[in-house]
Structure formats: structure tokens, C-alpha cells
Design a protein around this motif. Structure first.
Motif, PDB file in Angstrom:
ATOM      1  N   GLN A  42       3.261   0.626 -16.323  1.00 31.48           N
ATOM      2  CA  GLN A  42       3.987   0.206 -17.524  1.00 31.48           C
ATOM      3  C   GLN A  42       4.020  -1.313 -17.647  1.00 31.48           C
ATOM      4  N   ALA A  43       3.882  -1.981 -16.518  1.00 32.72           N
ATOM      5  CA  ALA A  43       3.788  -3.452 -16.538  1.00 32.72           C
ATOM      6  C   ALA A  43       3.167  -3.929 -15.231  1.00 32.72           C
ATOM      7  N   VAL A  44       2.604  -5.136 -15.283  1.00 27.20           N
ATOM      8  CA  VAL A  44       2.102  -5.783 -14.059  1.00 27.20           C
ATOM      9  C   VAL A  44       2.894  -7.064 -13.894  1.00 27.20           C
ATOM     10  N   VAL A  45       3.372  -7.323 -12.679  1.00 31.11           N
ATOM     11  CA  VAL A  45       4.118  -8.560 -12.455  1.00 31.11           C
ATOM     12  C   VAL A  45       3.358  -9.423 -11.452  1.00 31.11           C
ATOM     13  N   PHE A  46       3.564 -10.742 -11.582  1.00 31.18           N
ATOM     14  CA  PHE A  46       2.802 -11.692 -10.755  1.00 31.18           C
ATOM     15  C   PHE A  46       3.762 -12.609  -9.986  1.00 31.18           C
ATOM     16  N   PRO A  47       4.337 -12.108  -8.880  1.00 29.87           N
ATOM     17  CA  PRO A  47       5.247 -12.943  -8.089  1.00 29.87           C
ATOM     18  C   PRO A  47       4.500 -14.117  -7.467  1.00 29.87           C
ATOM     19  N   ARG A  48       5.278 -15.190  -7.120  1.00 32.54           N
ATOM     20  CA  ARG A  48       4.637 -16.347  -6.477  1.00 32.54           C
ATOM     21  C   ARG A  48       5.095 -16.504  -5.027  1.00 32.54           C
ATOM     22  N   SER A  49       6.133 -15.754  -4.646  1.00 33.00           N
ATOM     23  CA  SER A  49       6.704 -15.964  -3.309  1.00 33.00           C
ATOM     24  C   SER A  49       7.306 -14.665  -2.791  1.00 33.00           C
ATOM     25  N   THR A  50       7.672 -14.690  -1.498  1.00 29.70           N
ATOM     26  CA  THR A  50       8.347 -13.537  -0.892  1.00 29.70           C
ATOM     27  C   THR A  50       9.641 -13.240  -1.659  1.00 29.70           C
ATOM     28  N   PHE A 172      11.138  -1.342   1.117  1.00 28.75           N
ATOM     29  CA  PHE A 172      11.370  -0.544  -0.102  1.00 28.75           C
ATOM     30  C   PHE A 172      12.636  -0.963  -0.852  1.00 28.75           C
ATOM     31  N   ASP A 173      13.605  -1.613  -0.132  1.00 21.86           N
ATOM     32  CA  ASP A 173      14.879  -1.973  -0.768  1.00 21.86           C
ATOM     33  C   ASP A 173      14.978  -3.462  -1.078  1.00 21.86           C
ATOM     34  N   GLY A 174      13.875  -4.169  -0.895  1.00 20.99           N
ATOM     35  CA  GLY A 174      13.869  -5.607  -1.180  1.00 20.99           C
ATOM     36  C   GLY A 174      14.206  -6.456   0.039  1.00 20.99           C
ATOM     37  N   GLY A 175      14.446  -5.803   1.182  1.00 23.75           N
ATOM     38  CA  GLY A 175      14.746  -6.570   2.404  1.00 23.75           C
ATOM     39  C   GLY A 175      13.477  -7.204   2.972  1.00 23.75           C
ATOM     40  N   ARG A 176      13.665  -8.374   3.614  1.00 19.52           N
ATOM     41  CA  ARG A 176      12.515  -9.074   4.216  1.00 19.52           C
ATOM     42  C   ARG A 176      12.411  -8.693   5.691  1.00 19.52           C
ATOM     43  N   VAL A 177      11.191  -8.335   6.123  1.00 23.32           N
ATOM     44  CA  VAL A 177      10.984  -7.974   7.523  1.00 23.32           C
ATOM     45  C   VAL A 177       9.870  -8.865   8.070  1.00 23.32           C
ATOM     46  N   ASP A 178      10.113  -9.486   9.232  1.00 24.54           N
ATOM     47  CA  ASP A 178       9.057 -10.280   9.886  1.00 24.54           C
ATOM     48  C   ASP A 178       8.598  -9.538  11.127  1.00 24.54           C
ATOM     49  N   LEU A 179       7.326  -9.245  11.213  1.00 27.24           N
ATOM     50  CA  LEU A 179       6.788  -8.478  12.341  1.00 27.24           C
ATOM     51  C   LEU A 179       5.685  -9.275  13.026  1.00 27.24           C
ATOM     52  N   GLY A 180       5.602  -9.172  14.371  1.00 25.68           N
ATOM     53  CA  GLY A 180       4.646  -9.996  15.100  1.00 25.68           C
ATOM     54  C   GLY A 180       5.124 -11.434  15.029  1.00 25.68           C
ATOM     55  N   THR A 201       2.017   1.613   1.659  1.00 22.27           N
ATOM     56  CA  THR A 201       3.021   2.658   1.434  1.00 22.27           C
ATOM     57  C   THR A 201       4.338   2.349   2.149  1.00 22.27           C
ATOM     58  N   LEU A 202       4.349   1.338   3.026  1.00 17.78           N
ATOM     59  CA  LEU A 202       5.577   1.047   3.764  1.00 17.78           C
ATOM     60  C   LEU A 202       6.309  -0.166   3.198  1.00 17.78           C
ATOM     61  N   GLY A 203       5.652  -0.961   2.402  1.00 10.43           N
ATOM     62  CA  GLY A 203       6.251  -2.165   1.841  1.00 10.43           C
ATOM     63  C   GLY A 203       5.148  -3.085   1.359  1.00 10.43           C
ATOM     64  N   ILE A 204       5.562  -4.272   0.937  1.00  9.32           N
ATOM     65  CA  ILE A 204       4.572  -5.215   0.383  1.00  9.32           C
ATOM     66  C   ILE A 204       4.466  -6.433   1.284  1.00  9.32           C
ATOM     67  N   VAL A 205       3.273  -6.646   1.814  1.00  6.49           N
ATOM     68  CA  VAL A 205       3.042  -7.791   2.687  1.00  6.49           C
ATOM     69  C   VAL A 205       2.957  -9.031   1.806  1.00  6.49           C
ATOM     70  N   THR A 206       3.697 -10.074   2.184  1.00  8.54           N
ATOM     71  CA  THR A 206       3.683 -11.283   1.346  1.00  8.54           C
ATOM     72  C   THR A 206       2.980 -12.458   2.031  1.00  8.54           C
ATOM     73  N   GLU A 207       3.027 -12.478   3.377  1.00 11.63           N
ATOM     74  CA  GLU A 207       2.350 -13.556   4.124  1.00 11.63           C
ATOM     75  C   GLU A 207       1.840 -12.986   5.439  1.00 11.63           C
ATOM     76  N   ALA A 208       0.822 -13.612   5.990  1.00 15.62           N
ATOM     77  CA  ALA A 208       0.386 -13.192   7.335  1.00 15.62           C
ATOM     78  C   ALA A 208      -0.203 -14.372   8.090  1.00 15.62           C
ATOM     79  N   ARG A 209       0.041 -14.368   9.411  1.00 12.87           N
ATOM     80  CA  ARG A 209      -0.615 -15.348  10.278  1.00 12.87           C
ATOM     81  C   ARG A 209      -1.779 -14.633  10.944  1.00 12.87           C
ATOM     82  N   VAL A 210      -2.989 -15.184  10.744  1.00 14.09           N
ATOM     83  CA  VAL A 210      -4.198 -14.523  11.270  1.00 14.09           C
ATOM     84  C   VAL A 210      -4.779 -15.327  12.425  1.00 14.09           C
ATOM     85  N   LYS A 211      -5.506 -14.626  13.280  1.00 12.59           N
ATOM     86  CA  LYS A 211      -6.239 -15.289  14.371  1.00 12.59           C
ATOM     87  C   LYS A 211      -7.516 -15.881  13.813  1.00 12.59           C
TER      88      LYS A 211
END
Ligand SMILES: Cc1cc2nc3c(=O)[nH]c(=O)nc-3n(C[C@H](O)[C@H](O)[C@H](O)COP(=O)(O)OP(=O)(O)OC[C@H]3O[C@@H](n4cnc5c(N)ncnc54)[C@H](O)[C@@H]3O)c2cc1C
Length: 475
Positions: A42-50, A172-180, A201-211
Motif C-alpha cells: 500500500q506504500a513504500v517508505v524510505f527510512p534514513r536511520s535505525t 517486530f515491536d520497534g525495539g532496537r537489538v544489537d547482536l554480535g 522474518t525476524l526483524g529489519i537489519v539497519t547496520e552491520a559490521r563486516v569482516k
């Protein structure tokens, strides 16, 4: 759900320039690169940040509106399809490289950063981001993480999961989770690995630190032409059995060769039925001795020619058929459906014979271009979906191919994921108890049916009806 109120809330939170809701523009978001299933958001949104993503999800929850993450939309299993409509959360405006840390060999980026841009950002330090799906000039870090993407260099360097140190996800509820975190051994690395490959399906990844991986000192590339697919696939097994683990080991069949010949004028020796691309890297001595061994193995199995080069320009030329092959197949037919299955490498000859036979029986042309070293097949079914019955024929052929992969001891997907495409095939591979365990595992993250619904797990509420509607089947 009051759509007008939802859009007003999204516009006042984000600004109307970050919300797209006009019908014609939304058409572009009907599907991803798997085009047989379509469902419009029904709409597409374009967030810029977590923080933007957190706010969007909270608004969606308030309005009980489904939401689906989307990167570049190159996914090949319908994962970024807005299965129940609702809001598509695009990471198109989240492309920043936030930190390059050569001393610790890592890089921090937003989820919408394009895969190749990570390598470009690290190039000055003689490093690169090793996961290189063939879509790497377009696909995003978030999409690569969600699909646990592989690529031509997976055989030696591994899939995306092996190259992620930490990530930030909005649940899913808008909470921020940091893993690794910033190091490989972290108390939450195990949880992070559950998120990688979970197809959003578990949430939306917003940032990642890669090797980051140091660039090899030397690289040798060989392109071998064989009379038959069988000889080429037998050579794949022989190379691995000889103890050589090439950085890449890719195969293309005669249909791909005809397409690249017509599109780019590439030419191969008379009588070539299959091409094998082999890349060896490491120290100059190591790369040279491995490619020489590959050269002898190809000759022993009847190759018609082997061209070898360590020159970057000539190597790029040797890679051309592999890199441009899928695009060139557009010349064969207007609809291309790329399949993805895995089988033990030794079964490649039998499996490829089966693919060609099955496609032929369904009046479809099958072209094969794939990561042979991993036993990861990508039969591309080429047909015209406007011809009556052809979509059903393609689905039938695809299903037979997947069943055969399972029968030969393989899997229904190597790297493209389950999405909506293979949601039924899950039941072929897993028992009801296995599926229940997977449902329980997802419940540990959330029990919401709003977060990327109708993907992977087959028993979700209301999904069969939605799927029938997309597929034009009367309920
Ligand atoms: C020509 C071509 C070649 C390809 N070659 C390869 C290959 O060699 N190897 C390979 O593995 N794949 C390959 N693919 C498939 C595809 O490119 C990969 O799956 C890629 O990782 C998808 O990235 P994307 O940004 O396009 O994600 P999308 O297609 O937009 O999304 C894919 C999935 O990820 C989820 N998602 C996207 N962003 C996020 C996020 N930020 N957080 C949580 N979930 C998210 C979506 O919901 C969806 O389920 C190829 C595709 C094409 C068209």
C-alpha cells in the motif's frame, strides 16, 4: 486498518518525501526478481536511520499493518514481496559506510549499502568484502545478510555469515537489538547467526559490521572449454579430489554460451558444450602451482582448450561470460525464472541431464550457469509467460527439479532462500516436527504475523488465501 490515517502518520513522522503511495509508482514494487508471484504494497517508505525504522514499525503495529523489508529487490524467491500488502520498508536511503577500520579488518555500514561499495571503500587498504553474489553491483548488505548470500568465491571464502561480526536489528515491536559486536567471539554471536539467513522474518537489519578480507597477493584465472557438460562436471569433482580448493569454480552450458556469443561476440572453440571457469589465489607460487594442476586435470578429461591469465584485464575478459551470462539470456525468452538447489558435487552430471530432460518435457529451455564447486545449481527456465499454460509448466518443472535435488541428498535452496517461492517445498524437505521446531524458534523472536508474513514457514495464518489470490486460484 485506516489506510489514510496510517499514511498521514507515516508522512508526519518521516516527511512526505520519504513515503511513496501513488498506484503507478508502487507497481515497481509488485515483486522482486522472482516475478511469478506479485502482490502490491500500500506504500513504500524510505527510512534514513535505525530510529526511522523503529518509528515506522511502531506506527505499523499501532495500525496492525503488515511490513516487509526490502533492499535492492534482486532476491530470487519473492522474499521482498509485500505478501499481505501493507508497508514495504526500503533501505534505499540507508547507504552510508559509517566506518572503515583497517587495523582490525572491519567495516561498519548501513543495511542499504550496495555490496560492491563495501569493497570499494576497503580497496585503499588492500582489502575487500569477500561475499560476492553475482548481483553484487546492486544488491545490498541487508539483503545479503537476510539471504545469507553466497557467490562465485563462496567455495574458498564462505557465505555471508562467515563475514559478519555484528549487526543492529529493529524487532517486530520497534525495539532496537544489537547482536554480535566488533570481534568474532561475542556472547550474542550465536543469536546473530540465527538472524543471518532468516530472510527478514525476524526483524529489519539497519547496520552491520563486516569482516574485511586481505586481497590475495596473486590470482590466476582459467577458462576451460569442454565438449560436454558431463566432462566439465566430472572435472569439477576431480579438481576438489586432487586437494585444490579454487577461489571460484563456475560452470556455463551451451545455451549460456550461445547467448553471450550473440550479445557480446564472445567466441569459443568449435564443439564446445560447456565452459568451466576456475580461479586460484594465494601467494604467487601457490596460485601458479594450483592453476597448473587444474590445467592438467582439464586436459586429462578432454578439454578442447584452456586459457589462463593472471593479468587483471584478461581475467576480466575470461569472467565476462559468467558475469554477463544471465543478462544475455534475455535474448532467448522474455521470462526467466532462476532456480536454486544444491546437490552433492558428484551428482552434478546426473542432475544436469535431469534438468535438461524435465525442461524439455515442459516445453521450456533450461540454461545452466552456476557455482559448480559448491554443487549449487541455478537452472534458468526460459519461456514466455504470455503463452497459455507456461507459468504452470515452469512451476511444474521447477518443482520436479527441487524434488530431484532432495532425492539426490541435496537441499531446496543453496543461496536464494525460501521466500514465497518455496514455501510449499519446505514440506518436502522437513517433517512436521522439524517445521514445528522452526516455528518455536521464530516465536523466541516474536509471534507477530505483521513482520514479513507468509515467508519460509508454511502454516502461517491467512497466507494460503493470500497466495491463492496472487496466483489467481479461486479460494
Ligand atoms: C542476476 C542475479 C544474480 C544473483 N546472484 C546471486 C549469487 O551469486 N548468490 C546469491 O546468494 N544470490 C544471488 N542473487 C540473489 C540476490 O541478489 C541475493 O539474494 C541478494 O542478497 C538480495 O539482496 P537485495 O538487496 O536485492 O535484497 P531484496 O531482494 O530486496 O530482499 C531479499 C530478502 O532480504 C530481506 N531484506 C532485505 N533487506 C533487509 C534488511 N535490511 N533487514 C532484514 N531483511 C532484509 C527481504 O525481506 C527479502 O526477504 C542473484 C540475483 C540476481 C538477480
Amino acid at each position: 486498518m485506516d489506510l489514510g490515517q496510517l499514511l498521514d502518520d507515516l508522512c508526519s513522522f518521516l516527511g512526505s518525501d520519504q513515503v511513496l503511495s501513488e498506484g503507478a509508482a508502487l507497481k515497481a514494487y509488485d515483486c522482486d526478481a522472482y516475478t511469478l508471484d506479485k502482490s502490491r504494497p500500500q506504500a513504500v517508505v524510505f527510512p534514513r536511520s535505525t530510529e526511522d525504522v523503529q518509528g515506522i514499525i511502531r506506527i505499523c503495529q499501532e495500525h496492525e499493518c503488515p511490513f516487509t523489508p526490502r533492499g535492492a529487490g534482486t532476491g530470487l524467491s519473492g522474499g521482498a514481496l509485500a505478501a499481505k500488502g501493507g508497508i514495504l520498508i526500503s533501505t534505499k536511503a540507508m547507504t552510508q559506510i559509517l566506518d572503515v577500520d583497517p587495523e582490525n579488518g572491519s567495516l561498519l555500514a548501513q543495511a542499504g549499502a550496495v555490496n560492491l561499495n563495501l569493497t570499494r571503500a576497503a580497496a585503499g587498504h588492500n582489502m575487500h568484502f569477500a561475499p560476492d553474489p553475482s548481483s553484487q553491483s546492486v544488491s545490498t548488505l541487508g539483503g545479503n545478510i537476510a539471504e545469507n548470500s553466497g557467490g562465485p568465491h563462496t567455495l574458498k571464502y564462505g557465505v555471508t555469515a562467515q563475514h559478519i561480526l555484528g549487526l543492529t536489528m529493529v524487532g517486530f515491536d520497534g525495539g532496537r537489538v544489537d547482536l554480535g559486536g566488533e570481534v568474532a567471539e561475542h556472547p550474542t554471536s550465536g543469536w546473530m547467526n540465527l538472524v543471518i539467513g532468516s530472510e527478514g522474518t525476524l526483524g529489519i537489519v539497519t547496520e552491520a559490521r563486516v569482516k574485511l578480507t586481505p586481497n590475495p597477493e596473486a590470482t590466476q584465472t582459467a577458462l576451460a572449454a569442454f565438449p560436454t557438460v558431463r566432462q566439465a562436471t566430472e572435472t569439477v569433482s576431480a579438481i576438489i579430489a586432487a586437494g585444490v580448493i579454487p577461489a571460484a569454480l563456475e560452470m556455463m552450458d551451451s545455451r549460456v554460451m550461445s547467448a553471450v556469443r550473440a550479445a557480446f561476440g564472445l567466441d569459443y572453440p568449435e564443439g564446445t558444450g560447456a565452459l568451466l571457469l576456475v580461479e586460484c589465489d594465494g601467494s604467487p607460487e601457490e596460485a601458479l602451482s594450483e592453476i597448473q594442476e587444474v590445467n592438467s586435470l582439464c586436459a586429462e578429461r578432454g578439454s578442447l582448450s584452456v586459457v589462463i591469465s593472471d593479468d587483471p584485464e584478461q581475467r576480466a575478459q575470461l569472467w565476462k561470460a559468467r558475469k554477463k551470462g544471465i543478462g544475455a539470456l534475455g535474448r532467448i525468452a522474455p521470462t526467466l525464472v532462476t532456480h536454486d538447489g544444491v546437490i552433492p558435487r558428484s551428482k552434478l552430471p546426473e542432475m544436469l541431464d535431469f534438468v535438461i530432460k524435465t525442461a524439455h518435457e515442459n516445453r521450456i529451455i533450461a540454461a545452466n550457469i552456476f557455482h559448480a564447486g559448491d554443487g549449487n545449481l541455478h537452472p534458468i527456465l526460459c519461456f514466455d509467460e504470455r503463452e497459455p499454460g507456461m507459468i504452470a509448466a515452469a512451476e511444474r518443472a521447477g518443482s520436479e527439479i527441487i524434488r530431484k535435488c532432495i532425492e539426490l541428498g541435496g537441499s531446496i535452496t543453496g543461496e536464494h532462500g525460501v521466500g514465497v517461492e518455496k514455501i510449499d517445498a519446505i514440506k518436502l524437505m522437513f517433517s512436521p516436527d522439524d517445521i514445528r521446531l522452526q516455528e518455536d524458534f521464530k516465536s523466541a523472536f516474536h509471534q507477530s504475523d505483521l513482520c514479513n508474513p507468509c515467508k519460509i514457514l508454511p502454516n502461517q495464518k491467512g497466507c494460503v488465501e493470500h497466495m491463492r489470490r496472487w496466483r489467481g486460484v479461486a479460494t
